[in-house]
Design a protein around this motif. Structure first.
Motif, PDB file in Angstrom:
ATOM      1  N   ASN A 152     -18.484   6.188 -36.932  1.00 49.67           N
ATOM      2  CA  ASN A 152     -17.426   5.447 -37.622  1.00 49.67           C
ATOM      3  C   ASN A 152     -17.971   4.319 -38.483  1.00 49.67           C
ATOM      4  N   VAL A 153     -19.043   3.682 -38.059  1.00 52.38           N
ATOM      5  CA  VAL A 153     -19.687   2.686 -38.919  1.00 52.38           C
ATOM      6  C   VAL A 153     -20.185   3.356 -40.191  1.00 52.38           C
ATOM      7  N   LEU A 154     -20.789   4.526 -40.038  1.00 58.12           N
ATOM      8  CA  LEU A 154     -21.274   5.272 -41.195  1.00 58.12           C
ATOM      9  C   LEU A 154     -20.127   5.677 -42.108  1.00 58.12           C
ATOM     10  N   ARG A 155     -19.013   6.110 -41.511  1.00 62.61           N
ATOM     11  CA  ARG A 155     -17.848   6.539 -42.290  1.00 62.61           C
ATOM     12  C   ARG A 155     -17.240   5.377 -43.071  1.00 62.61           C
ATOM     13  N   VAL A 156     -17.019   4.258 -42.390  1.00 59.57           N
ATOM     14  CA  VAL A 156     -16.391   3.097 -43.033  1.00 59.57           C
ATOM     15  C   VAL A 156     -17.275   2.556 -44.159  1.00 59.57           C
TER      16      VAL A 156
ATOM     17  N   ALA B   6     -26.219  13.680 -39.824  1.00 61.03           N
ATOM     18  CA  ALA B   6     -25.810  12.482 -39.088  1.00 61.03           C
ATOM     19  C   ALA B   6     -24.982  12.822 -37.857  1.00 61.03           C
ATOM     20  N   ARG B   7     -23.973  13.668 -38.009  1.00 59.17           N
ATOM     21  CA  ARG B   7     -23.100  13.970 -36.874  1.00 59.17           C
ATOM     22  C   ARG B   7     -23.832  14.698 -35.748  1.00 59.17           C
TER      23      ARG B   7
ATOM     24  N   LEU C  57     -22.168   5.334 -28.410  1.00 60.11           N
ATOM     25  CA  LEU C  57     -23.134   5.456 -29.491  1.00 60.11           C
ATOM     26  C   LEU C  57     -22.636   6.420 -30.562  1.00 60.11           C
ATOM     27  N   PHE C  58     -22.106   7.551 -30.126  1.00 61.84           N
ATOM     28  CA  PHE C  58     -21.613   8.528 -31.102  1.00 61.84           C
ATOM     29  C   PHE C  58     -20.381   7.997 -31.828  1.00 61.84           C
ATOM     30  N   PHE C  59     -19.420   7.469 -31.063  1.00 60.57           N
ATOM     31  CA  PHE C  59     -18.163   7.010 -31.670  1.00 60.57           C
ATOM     32  C   PHE C  59     -18.407   5.865 -32.647  1.00 60.57           C
ATOM     33  N   LEU C  60     -19.158   4.857 -32.212  1.00 64.04           N
ATOM     34  CA  LEU C  60     -19.398   3.707 -33.077  1.00 64.04           C
ATOM     35  C   LEU C  60     -20.314   4.071 -34.241  1.00 64.04           C
TER      36      LEU C  60
END
Length: 283
Positions: free
Chosen positions: A155-159, A127-128, A149-152
């Motif tokens: 972080n959506v995946l993490r949350v 993913a990263r 795109l990378f930041f959101l």
């Protein structure tokens, strides 16, 4: 007519309690150390659940906190599943279920390896890099969408992984431990322990490299004049590839069983490695 439907187990932790655990879980690596890895972060995350299920029993709370200061380390995102299952086990223990310290510890240890084996390749290995590559390709064209795109995305995946993993672990863990009388928990504990040992054994072979470059014999080819050296490492590899790494693992296990502090073991390996490279014994 007798109903065969099993009533859903009553849960002590509310969404607010789980949210408190979720926010605390984001600090899992905040006190990472080489002796117990993520243990302090794990204990800190479980505090709301422990205070709730052992409400008013300070001795039980202290014992639970001490229990969760033992060694723990896995992928930080999927670790939420372990938080949920552990909270469910502590809750059922507080209700009088025959769940001992060893059972809780074994479930945690058994899940560490498999979850790390799932989380690392999916999130760190796939993913990263994929999101970073997509973001970088857009950023090279001067688009602000690239870094967003990378930041959101990450972080959506993490949350989502942390929150829904915590809820799933707690809900399924509650149902699992209420069936302890049927032996399901014991089977799951054994399966998790076997899987964890299997994964850790594979990681020892993959990530631990020890090389003995000392030359045992040299043979010169009469036709070409080329000298072929036979090193100690070549002989060990012929006997069993990874034999030295396996021996080191068993040595560390023996020292830990002798209550030798893990920090001293790590420092000892540093010293042996440096001296071995300096003398040429290790390469």
């Amino acid at each position: 007519m007798t109903s065969t439907t099993t009533a859903a187990p009553e849960r002590a932790l509310t969404n607010r309690d789980l949210q408190s655990m979720y926010w605390r879980s984001t600090t899992l690596l905040g006190s990472f150390n080489f002796e117990r890895m993520q243990a302090m972060g794990f204990c800190f995350t479980l505090m709301p659940a422990i205070k709730k299920v052992y409400k008013g029993d300070k001795a039980a709370q202290a014992a639970a906190l001490e229990r969760h200061l033992e060694f723990y380390n896995t992928h930080p995102w999927v670790s939420s599943v372990v938080f949920g299952i552990t909270a469910a086990m502590e809750e059922q223990r507080a209700k009088g279920e025959p769940i001992g310290d060893d059972t809780i510890t074994n479930v945690k240890i058994g899940l560490m390896g498999p979850l790390a084996g799932v989380g690392d390749p999916i999130f760190w290995g796939t993913a990263r890099p994929v999101l970073a590559a997509l973001g970088a390709s857009l950023a090279l064209d001067g688009s602000i969408v690239g870094p967003l795109l990378f930041f959101l995305g990450i972080n959506v995946l993490r949350v989502a992984t942390r929150w829904y993993g915590l809820k799933l672990g707690y809900e399924r863990g509650t149902a699992m431990v209420t069936e302890v009388g049927g032996g399901q928990l014991k089977k799951i504990t054994q399966m998790a322990a076997v899987m964890g040992l299997f994964v850790m054994g594979a990681l020892v072979s993959k990530w631990t490299t020890i090389n003995f470059p000392a030359v045992v014999a040299s043979v010169e080819d009469r036709d070409t004049g080329v000298v072929a050296d036979t090193t100690l490492q070549m002989i060990l590899d012929q006997l069993l590839p990874g034999l030295a790494a396996l021996g080191l693992t068993f040595l560390c296990m023996w020292l830990l069983n002798k209550k030798v502090n893990a920090l001293w073991i790590i420092l000892g390996m540093f010293v042996v490695g440096i001296l071995g490279a300096w003398t040429g014994l290790l390469g």
